[in-house]
Write a protein that holds these residues in place. Structure first.
Motif, PDB file in Angstrom:
ATOM      1  N   ALA A  92       0.828  -1.207   0.000  1.00  0.00           N
ATOM      2  CA  ALA A  92       0.000   0.000   0.000  1.00  0.00           C
ATOM      3  C   ALA A  92       0.861   1.255   0.000  1.00  0.00           C
ATOM      4  O   ALA A  92       0.564   2.218  -0.716  1.00  0.00           O
ATOM      5  N   ALA A  93       1.939   1.245   0.782  1.00  0.00           N
ATOM      6  CA  ALA A  93       2.744   2.458   0.937  1.00  0.00           C
ATOM      7  C   ALA A  93       3.382   2.878  -0.382  1.00  0.00           C
ATOM      8  O   ALA A  93       3.622   4.053  -0.611  1.00  0.00           O
ATOM      9  N   ILE A  94       3.653   1.932  -1.256  1.00  0.00           N
ATOM     10  CA  ILE A  94       4.228   2.303  -2.548  1.00  0.00           C
ATOM     11  C   ILE A  94       3.139   2.523  -3.588  1.00  0.00           C
ATOM     12  O   ILE A  94       3.134   3.515  -4.304  1.00  0.00           O
ATOM     13  N   LEU A  95       2.200   1.595  -3.642  1.00  0.00           N
ATOM     14  CA  LEU A  95       1.199   1.655  -4.715  1.00  0.00           C
ATOM     15  C   LEU A  95       0.331   2.913  -4.631  1.00  0.00           C
ATOM     16  O   LEU A  95       0.090   3.579  -5.641  1.00  0.00           O
ATOM     17  N   VAL A  96      -0.127   3.251  -3.430  1.00  0.00           N
ATOM     18  CA  VAL A  96      -1.105   4.340  -3.311  1.00  0.00           C
ATOM     19  C   VAL A  96      -0.541   5.678  -3.788  1.00  0.00           C
ATOM     20  O   VAL A  96      -1.130   6.315  -4.664  1.00  0.00           O
ATOM     21  N   PRO A  97       0.613   6.129  -3.255  1.00  0.00           N
ATOM     22  CA  PRO A  97       1.112   7.423  -3.747  1.00  0.00           C
ATOM     23  C   PRO A  97       1.489   7.409  -5.225  1.00  0.00           C
ATOM     24  O   PRO A  97       1.201   8.381  -5.940  1.00  0.00           O
ATOM     25  N   VAL A  98       2.102   6.317  -5.683  1.00  0.00           N
ATOM     26  CA  VAL A  98       2.497   6.273  -7.090  1.00  0.00           C
ATOM     27  C   VAL A  98       1.262   6.360  -7.986  1.00  0.00           C
ATOM     28  O   VAL A  98       1.213   7.137  -8.948  1.00  0.00           O
ATOM     29  N   ASN A  99       0.254   5.581  -7.645  1.00  0.00           N
ATOM     30  CA  ASN A  99      -0.967   5.603  -8.446  1.00  0.00           C
ATOM     31  C   ASN A  99      -1.633   6.969  -8.427  1.00  0.00           C
ATOM     32  O   ASN A  99      -2.143   7.438  -9.439  1.00  0.00           O
ATOM     33  N   LEU A 100      -1.626   7.589  -7.248  1.00  0.00           N
ATOM     34  CA  LEU A 100      -2.261   8.893  -7.111  1.00  0.00           C
ATOM     35  C   LEU A 100      -1.569   9.905  -8.019  1.00  0.00           C
ATOM     36  O   LEU A 100      -2.213  10.603  -8.811  1.00  0.00           O
ATOM     37  N   ALA A 101      -0.251   9.945  -7.940  1.00  0.00           N
ATOM     38  CA  ALA A 101       0.496  10.920  -8.732  1.00  0.00           C
ATOM     39  C   ALA A 101       0.313  10.666 -10.223  1.00  0.00           C
ATOM     40  O   ALA A 101       0.028  11.590 -10.996  1.00  0.00           O
ATOM     41  N   LEU A 102       0.446   9.403 -10.625  1.00  0.00           N
ATOM     42  CA  LEU A 102       0.314   9.107 -12.048  1.00  0.00           C
ATOM     43  C   LEU A 102      -1.105   9.357 -12.547  1.00  0.00           C
ATOM     44  O   LEU A 102      -1.298   9.845 -13.664  1.00  0.00           O
ATOM     45  N   SER A 103      -2.120   9.036 -11.739  1.00  0.00           N
ATOM     46  CA  SER A 103      -3.493   9.261 -12.177  1.00  0.00           C
ATOM     47  C   SER A 103      -3.735  10.742 -12.422  1.00  0.00           C
ATOM     48  O   SER A 103      -4.363  11.128 -13.407  1.00  0.00           O
ATOM     49  N   ILE A 104      -3.246  11.579 -11.487  1.00  0.00           N
ATOM     50  CA  ILE A 104      -3.443  13.019 -11.673  1.00  0.00           C
ATOM     51  C   ILE A 104      -2.741  13.471 -12.945  1.00  0.00           C
ATOM     52  O   ILE A 104      -3.313  14.171 -13.784  1.00  0.00           O
ATOM     53  N   GLY A 105      -1.495  13.016 -13.108  1.00  0.00           N
ATOM     54  CA  GLY A 105      -0.725  13.415 -14.280  1.00  0.00           C
ATOM     55  C   GLY A 105      -1.431  13.042 -15.575  1.00  0.00           C
ATOM     56  O   GLY A 105      -1.626  13.885 -16.451  1.00  0.00           O
ATOM     57  N   PHE A 106      -1.830  11.793 -15.683  1.00  0.00           N
ATOM     58  CA  PHE A 106      -2.479  11.355 -16.924  1.00  0.00           C
ATOM     59  C   PHE A 106      -3.835  12.027 -17.107  1.00  0.00           C
ATOM     60  O   PHE A 106      -4.223  12.363 -18.220  1.00  0.00           O
TER      61      PHE A 106
END
Lengths: 309, 280, 432
Positions: A92-106
């Motif tokens: 969770a600690a890796i997936l959640v922030p990475v996904n959040l940042a990439l989702s916003i970017g895309f």
């Protein structure tokens, strides 16, 4: 609060009987959901707590064992709970922030007036629609020790691991799969971007603000409630990860033992319903606490325009 | 905003790169689904098979149970969508419009349900369904959807709140009751939100794996997601599973979801969308 | 959401739930149908040939008892336990349940399958007349006979004749030592341009093979009293280390990492079928599939490091009657028929497996494909062992597989992995 003021606006015009009628209507419209809350959430939740104090195999009557399930989970010799918790937390600690940042970017890119926009948006949603067996088949090929990902890593001099096999790396493999399926988050951010009134941008443009300042001073604050929502949803979702883990490891690779697969095997493979309920209760408490912490922290950065809840 | 081309090129480069990452796997799925059975055992698979066997798409209905799995999925999904849409627009309407003691509490409770993980209640729910004799039926998958869900109700409420109350007032003067207002005013005006709820319910149920895994044990009642998984498992010794047929079956799962999203986009994103107004 | 409101909401939750109380829970078993008139469900796992064979055996019974119909349901093996448990718990228990010595004790200790002893007695059935005595005890838990033996067989060793002849290596035979085996494996491994194109042997973490090999080194997972672990004994550790060294040190077998490069779900059987390995440990049920692939192969007892120790774990399945079945009489009648020599005939005809009925063994040997001899295995029949299992067998098996996994992927030492497994076993055995 807004709703309260709105509804409080014209109380004098209504008679007592009208008010009663409205109350009755409210509860009639709410009836299915209230039944649902009771039957699907409240009662089972309390029942989970009660069951967690018992020893029950679904066949013999439950035995009251007090806190034994909790003590053997938390302090018992060879308990896998901490391992499952560590693995899940890492995931969770890796997936959640990475996904959040990439989702916003895309989402920002997909919100631009580009040609074939609908098609691009659909493309990013595609991975979320592919059946899990195909996803796992695909990634077990891409992430094979001599697979494409490692070949690419090899070109930059990195010796890639056996992603989905090595107990130390299987979590990273699962995270890569999770990042690839970020479509759901993109959908929410796209919707939120659409909901930002255009005049806000036009106003700052008159002030001569560049794209970066617009992003900082309008987009981020306007998106912040949905970032919070996605963050909470993402945390809950990551802590509940099951299907990928189940299909990739079939329960044999303890490197990917996570909380829900751990719960599943105890409840439905070993028939330890009481023990599994204790895991469920701990999971619930953790999610509750994490959510409250995030909510409290969010007061510092979430911007609400006007009313709402 | 009308940025120049020079600014846009990086946007396209990034998007095309992302799109390739997202779409290539699907192409590979399609090509595997068209490969011959012999060809499928080569590993790693190639993106373009030597021959295209379109007959595979016929074989999934004649040689496998995928037709039945597809039918089961449809049977599960349709009542779920109807139930979610009706129940959540009921509750959304009540929470947005009707004044009653306890309304605020119910709203907060609705939000709180979002934080209860499915697994926290899984054991008692299972026991309850078992008690009702519903194991190995579709009921445990469908019935919970008929009550609505915190997420969809929340969406509906947010959306309905922004419909001007003047419409309600006018309808009331025309002699409509609460149900009439819901049916004549609220439903027609909240189509985008209703569609969003329907799309989400569809997406969730169509791909649902854990639910059927727990509740369905008769292979004839498997929905697609679980049936496909079973096809990778019940293979004979020394044989690789029929990946071409499994991938062709996977297309049955993927294509409807993609189409729903592609055509549902206008509801998800365009004017006054409900999703963008989610607030915790 | 404001915190006060959240707290209030939780209070409402709690109040409602307590007010409603818990759903009562119970179950009832009422008999419906008679021994002559019933629609039965039989749960099995396995291949399509397994489904076909069980259905044929059931249909043979229907031919003489037209009122009784049996539907065979093949459940993916990974989900078998869970699915059968759910069916039983959900009130739709299979009437006839295929079990093995790992699954059976768990179901029996929970009372999910019937103790057949009273029925065996009242039917005047002498099990020893049909099958070997040691096959019966495998389905016995503390005096309760929870299943009748069904299929027999044990772990054996397969070799690819073509490869052996090409490399000019003597074929495996009874009394083969571990040293001879590793020498052969080295000669049969072909490396071309740094890439192994043919493996001497294909091993992995398949629990039955692990248990058989470690047993041949004198190690067992549990102690004799079944109340504690023995997996951390020096014998078990030596066995496990020697076994895995085939892949890690000698490189005559693929490692688990190498398997990942072959594709998903490709295991040792698939490698043998595809002609990529010269030897494997496997069950007799592989024979028809390998014949279908057109391989020239033979079977023999596995290599033995110490002639005093057994090398081949007894496999086999048993047939049990669900205690929540509503048609127990009919189910028992079918099980009884399937146990008989006639009822086992299709096992031989379809080359599904070894029948448990002694009378059918010669016929089974005769039915083996051309060039495959069972003679060496008959000679080594004293090397078969059938480990006794506690009720927690199921959970222990899965736990051991999880704990040994890091060892098989090279990320834990044999001491770490087995000590870890030992502490888990201790906890599991103490748990219930």
């Amino acid at each position: 609060m807004g709703t309260m003021t709105r509804s409080g606006r014209a109380p004098t015009r209504r008679t007592m009987s009208n008010r009663t009628r409205e109350t009755v209507a409210f509860y009639l419209f709410m009836l299915p959901w209230i039944v649902g809350i009771l039957a699907l959430y409240a009662v089972p939740l309390v029942a989970s707590v009660v069951l967690s104090f018992t020893d029950w195999d679904l066949f013999q009557p439950p035995q009251w064992v007090g806190l034994r399930n909790y003590s053997s989970l938390l302090t018992g010799e060879g308990s896998n709970f901490w391992l499952a918790l560590r693995n899940t937390a890492y995931y969770a600690a890796i997936l959640v922030p990475v996904n959040l940042a990439l989702s916003i970017g895309f989402a920002l890119l997909l919100n631009k007036p580009i040609v074939l926009r609908r098609w691009f948006r659909t493309a990013f949603y595609l991975p979320s629609t592919i059946p899990i067996v195909a996803v796992v088949m695909l990634w077990s090929w891409l992430l094979a020790p001599s697979g494409i990902v490692n070949s690419l890593l090899g070109t930059v001099g990195v010796d890639g691991p056996a992603w989905l096999v090595d107990p130390a790396r299987v979590k990273d493999g699962l995270i890569i799969m999770g990042v690839w399926q970020l479509g759901g988050g993109v959908v929410l951010f796209l919707a939120a971007l659409q909901a930002i009134p255009r005049y806000l941008y036009e106003a700052t443009m008159l002030d001569g603000a560049g794209p970066w300042r617009q992003f900082r001073s309008i987009t981020v604050p306007m998106l912040s409630p949905i970032i919070l929502f996605n963050l909470i949803n993402g945390i809950i979702g990551a802590l509940q990860v099951f299907t990928q883990v189940y299909v990739v490891t079939q329960g044999h690779n303890a490197g990917a033992l996570m909380l829900v697969p751990f719960l599943y095997e105890n409840a439905f493979e070993f028939n330890k319903m009481g023990y599994a309920s204790a895991i469920a209760v701990l999971l619930f408490v953790m999610i509750m606490l994490l959510t409250l912490v995030v909510l409290r922290w969010s007061r510092r950065w979430v911007h609400y325009e006007g009313e709402v809840s | 905003m009308r940025p120049r081309w020079g600014q846009r090129i990086p946007v396209y480069v990034v998007l095309l790169f992302g799109t390739a990452l997202m779409v290539l796997p699907l192409l590979w799925m399609v090509s595997t689904s068209l490969a011959s059975t012999k060809y499928v055992t080569t590993f790693p698979p190639k993106l373009f098979p030597d021959t295209f066997e379109f007959a595979n798409y016929g074989r999934i209905f004649s040689d496998t149970d995928l037709g039945r799995y597809l039918f089961n999925s449809v049977v599960i999904v349709i009542p779920s969508m109807v139930g979610q849409v009706v129940a959540s627009s009921f509750a959304g309407y009540a929470l947005a419009r009707l004044r009653a003691p306890g309304r605020r509490i119910w709203f907060v409770v609705t939000l709180a349900t979002l934080m209860i993980p499915y697994e926290a209640t899984i054991v008692p729910t299972f026991v309850t369904f078992q008690y009702l004799g519903w194991i190995n039926t579709f009921w445990p998958l469908i019935v919970p959807q008929l009550f609505g869900s915190g997420y969809s109700i929340f969406l509906m409420r947010q959306f309905i709140m922004q419909i001007p109350t003047e419409y309600d007032e006018a309808a009331r003067l025309d002699g409509l009751g609460y149900f009439g207002i819901w049916r004549r005013i609220i439903v027609p005006l909240s189509v985008p939100a209703l569609a969003t709820v329907a799309i989400f319910t569809f997406t969730f149920q169509w791909g649902n794996f854990l639910g059927p895994l727990i509740y369905i044990n008769d292979p004839e009642k498997y929905p697609l997601a679980l049936g496909l998984y079973a096809m990778t498992q019940t293979s004979n010794v020394g044989q690789t599973p029929d990946w071409n047929l499994i991938m062709a079956g996977g297309m049955l799962l993927t294509v409807p979801m993609v189409m729903v999203y592609f055509f549902g986009q206008r509801f998800l994103y365009e004017g006054g969308n409900a999703l963008g107004r989610i607030r915790v | 959401m404001k915190r006060r409101a959240a707290l209030r909401a939780m209070a409402v939750f709690a109040a409602m739930s307590v007010g409603l109380g818990l759903a009562a829970c119970g179950s009832d078993t009422e008999q419906s149908g008679t021994a002559d008139q019933a629609d039965l469900v039989m749960s099995i796992w396995g291949s399509t040939n397994d489904t076909k064979t069980y259905q044929e055996r059931a249909d043979a019974y229907t031919a003489t008892h037209p009122g009784v119909k049996v539907t065979v349901k093949n459940i993916p093996i990974e989900n078998y336990d869970q699915q059968v448990d759910t069916m039983i718990a959900g009130g739709s228990s299979p009437d006839i349940i295929l079990v093995d010595s790992t699954r059976g004790p768990a179901l029996a200790s929970r009372g999910a399958i019937l103790d057949l002893a009273p029925r065996i007695q009242s039917a005047g059935l002498k099990l020893e007349d049909t099958v070997d005595a040691n096959r019966i005890s495998g389905y016995n838990l503390k005096g309760k006979q929870f299943a009748l033996p069904d299929r027999g067989g044990n772990l054996v060793f397969y070799y690819n004749k073509t490869m052996f002849e090409k490399a000019n290596v003597a074929l495996p035979k009874a009394g083969w030592t571990w040293g001879e085996f590793t020498e052969a494996a080295k000669k049969l491994t072909i490396v071309e341009g740094g890439k192994t194109t043919q493996y001497g042997v294909a091993i992995d973490n398949w629990p039955q093979a692990v248990e058989s090999v470690t047993r041949s080194f004198g190690g067992t997972i549990l102690n004799d009293a079944l109340d504690g672990p023995a997996i951390d004994s020096p014998q078990f550790r030596t066995g496990l280390q020697t076994y895995y060294d085939l892949a890690a040190k000698l490189k005559v077998s693929p490692t688990l990492q190498d398997y990942a490069d072959f594709g998903q779900n490709v295991n040792r059987d698939a490698l043998f079928a595809q002609g990529k390995t010269a030897m494997i440990w496997a069950g007799l049920w592989d024979i028809p599939d390998f014949v279908k692939q057109g391989l020239s192969f033979g079977i023999a007892p596995p290599p033995s490091p110490d002639a005093a120790n057994p090398t081949m774990m007894a496999f086999g399945t048993g047939l049990a009657v669900g205690s929540r079945s509503k048609q127990q009489d009919a189910a028992w009648a079918v099980v009884q028929y399937m146990f008989s020599v006639d009822g086992q005939e299709p096992i031989v005809a379809n080359q599904q497996d070894v029948p448990s009925a002694k009378a059918l063994i010669p016929e089974w040997e005769k039915a083996l494909p051309q060039g495959i001899s069972y003679a060496d295995l008959t000679k080594a029949s004293n090397q078969v062992f059938s480990p006794a299992r506690p009720p927690q067998a199921n959970q222990i098996a899965k736990q051991v597989e999880q704990d040994l996994y890091p060892f098989f992927t090279g990320s834990a030492s044999v001491e770490e992995a087995t000590s870890n497994a030992a502490s888990h076993i201790k906890a599991t055995l103490a748990g219930s």
